[in-house]
Design a protein around this motif. Structure first.
Motif, PDB file in Angstrom:
ATOM      1  N   PHE A 194      -0.708 -30.760  -1.363  1.00  0.00           N
ATOM      2  CA  PHE A 194      -0.803 -30.302  -2.888  1.00  0.00           C
ATOM      3  C   PHE A 194       0.370 -29.584  -3.592  1.00  0.00           C
ATOM      4  O   PHE A 194       0.863 -28.499  -2.915  1.00  0.00           O
ATOM      5  N   SER A 217      -0.554 -28.438  -6.539  1.00  0.00           N
ATOM      6  CA  SER A 217      -1.637 -27.335  -7.114  1.00  0.00           C
ATOM      7  C   SER A 217      -3.165 -28.343  -7.110  1.00  0.00           C
ATOM      8  O   SER A 217      -3.148 -29.411  -6.740  1.00  0.00           O
ATOM      9  N   CYS A 218      -4.244 -27.447  -6.794  1.00  0.00           N
ATOM     10  CA  CYS A 218      -5.683 -27.924  -6.637  1.00  0.00           C
ATOM     11  C   CYS A 218      -6.337 -27.106  -7.355  1.00  0.00           C
ATOM     12  O   CYS A 218      -6.951 -26.007  -6.708  1.00  0.00           O
ATOM     13  N   ASP A 258      -6.896 -21.880  -8.241  1.00  0.00           N
ATOM     14  CA  ASP A 258      -5.862 -22.984  -7.687  1.00  0.00           C
ATOM     15  C   ASP A 258      -5.757 -22.856  -6.014  1.00  0.00           C
ATOM     16  O   ASP A 258      -5.383 -21.670  -5.622  1.00  0.00           O
ATOM     17  N   GLU A 281      -8.892 -30.498 -10.288  1.00  0.00           N
ATOM     18  CA  GLU A 281      -7.659 -31.308 -10.716  1.00  0.00           C
ATOM     19  C   GLU A 281      -6.702 -31.135  -9.532  1.00  0.00           C
ATOM     20  O   GLU A 281      -6.355 -29.794  -9.549  1.00  0.00           O
ATOM     21  N   GLY A 282      -6.433 -32.346  -8.919  1.00  0.00           N
ATOM     22  CA  GLY A 282      -5.130 -32.244  -7.798  1.00  0.00           C
ATOM     23  C   GLY A 282      -4.235 -32.713  -8.165  1.00  0.00           C
ATOM     24  O   GLY A 282      -4.117 -34.033  -8.717  1.00  0.00           O
ATOM     25  N   VAL A 283      -2.857 -32.085  -8.027  1.00  0.00           N
ATOM     26  CA  VAL A 283      -1.615 -32.776  -8.204  1.00  0.00           C
ATOM     27  C   VAL A 283      -0.864 -32.646  -6.935  1.00  0.00           C
ATOM     28  O   VAL A 283      -0.656 -31.489  -6.287  1.00  0.00           O
ATOM     29  N   ASP A 305       2.308 -36.793  -8.145  1.00  0.00           N
ATOM     30  CA  ASP A 305       1.218 -37.782  -8.311  1.00  0.00           C
ATOM     31  C   ASP A 305      -0.234 -37.067  -8.428  1.00  0.00           C
ATOM     32  O   ASP A 305      -0.442 -36.014  -7.641  1.00  0.00           O
ATOM     33  N   GLU A 306      -0.982 -37.608  -9.132  1.00  0.00           N
ATOM     34  CA  GLU A 306      -2.587 -37.044  -9.127  1.00  0.00           C
ATOM     35  C   GLU A 306      -3.224 -37.668  -7.992  1.00  0.00           C
ATOM     36  O   GLU A 306      -3.086 -38.775  -7.450  1.00  0.00           O
ATOM     37  N   ALA A 307      -4.194 -36.589  -7.582  1.00  0.00           N
ATOM     38  CA  ALA A 307      -4.971 -37.054  -6.457  1.00  0.00           C
ATOM     39  C   ALA A 307      -6.537 -36.912  -6.737  1.00  0.00           C
ATOM     40  O   ALA A 307      -6.920 -36.234  -7.539  1.00  0.00           O
ATOM     41  N   GLU A 308      -7.371 -37.854  -6.349  1.00  0.00           N
ATOM     42  CA  GLU A 308      -8.749 -37.946  -6.734  1.00  0.00           C
ATOM     43  C   GLU A 308      -9.573 -36.875  -5.456  1.00  0.00           C
ATOM     44  O   GLU A 308      -9.199 -37.093  -4.255  1.00  0.00           O
ATOM     45  N   ASP A 362      -4.878 -41.566  -1.591  1.00  0.00           N
ATOM     46  CA  ASP A 362      -4.734 -40.217  -2.236  1.00  0.00           C
ATOM     47  C   ASP A 362      -6.060 -39.698  -2.601  1.00  0.00           C
ATOM     48  O   ASP A 362      -6.308 -39.093  -3.708  1.00  0.00           O
TER      49      ASP A 362
END
Length: 195
Positions: free
Chosen positions: A21, A23-24, A92, A125-127, A132-135, A173
């Motif tokens: 990540f 950020s998370c 975060d 919210e994970g990037v 790319d965004e992560a679920e 992801d």
């Protein structure tokens, strides 16, 4: 008046798949506490029933000390107390590695013993590295529960540090936030000198 002490709730992140990540950011709205039987008559907030499908029993994975929480585990949820924060708290997890912690709540509570602390996570919210965004989900779409007993002691500060981390699900992801039992800690101090 009843004797009271202070509960300081912190969060931290032990390495799971957090290295994936950029950020998370985890948003937390409140906490549930489970008084020990016969120890506290705390008010129960039925609003907490939305999280009744969270894990109250866990299967601890040997590899990383995380706890797999399942939707089928619903015992004890009716006797929890819910404490809502004055405003949502964001943390975060990428910034909370290597022993770094963040205080998300501090409150006075009646003296007593509690069986667990559970976070009311309302958003993640994970990037990923690369943008790319992560679920990122919570167990059973419910808050995280840390099954670490603790006490509220008269005129003392109980610092509860809940450790959790995102764990990748398969080759996608998609990630699941899981408690890290080995990193969850409880400390007691007078509060006068920070010890």
């Amino acid at each position: 008046a009843s004797a009271t002490g202070t509960l300081a709730t912190q969060v931290t992140d032990q390495p799971g798949d957090i290295a994936d990540f950029e950020s998370c950011v985890v948003t937390t709205q409140g906490i549930w506490l489970k008084p020990s039987e016969g120890d506290s008559d705390g008010d129960t907030d039925t609003a907490g029933t939305e999280a009744d499908d969270s894990g109250t029993d866990s299967e601890r994975t040997e590899a990383d000390g995380t706890e797999e929480q399942t939707e089928a585990d619903v015992d004890e949820s009716d006797s929890r107390e819910y404490h809502e924060f004055e405003e949502p708290q964001e943390a975060d997890l990428v910034a909370l590695q290597n022993g770094t912690t963040q205080l998300i709540d501090e409150r006075e509570l009646d003296v007593g013993t509690y069986e667990f602390l559970q976070l009311d996570v309302t958003d993640v919210e994970g990037v990923l590295e690369g943008g790319d965004e992560a679920e990122v989900d919570t167990p059973g779409s419910a808050p995280l529960q840390f099954k670490e007993p603790f006490e509220i002691r008269e005129d003392q500060v109980t610092t509860f540090t809940g450790d959790f981390t995102p764990v990748r699900r398969g080759r996608t992801d998609r990630y699941l936030l899981q408690p890290v039992a080995s990193g969850t800690q409880v400390e007691y101090g007078s509060g006068d000198d920070g010890t």
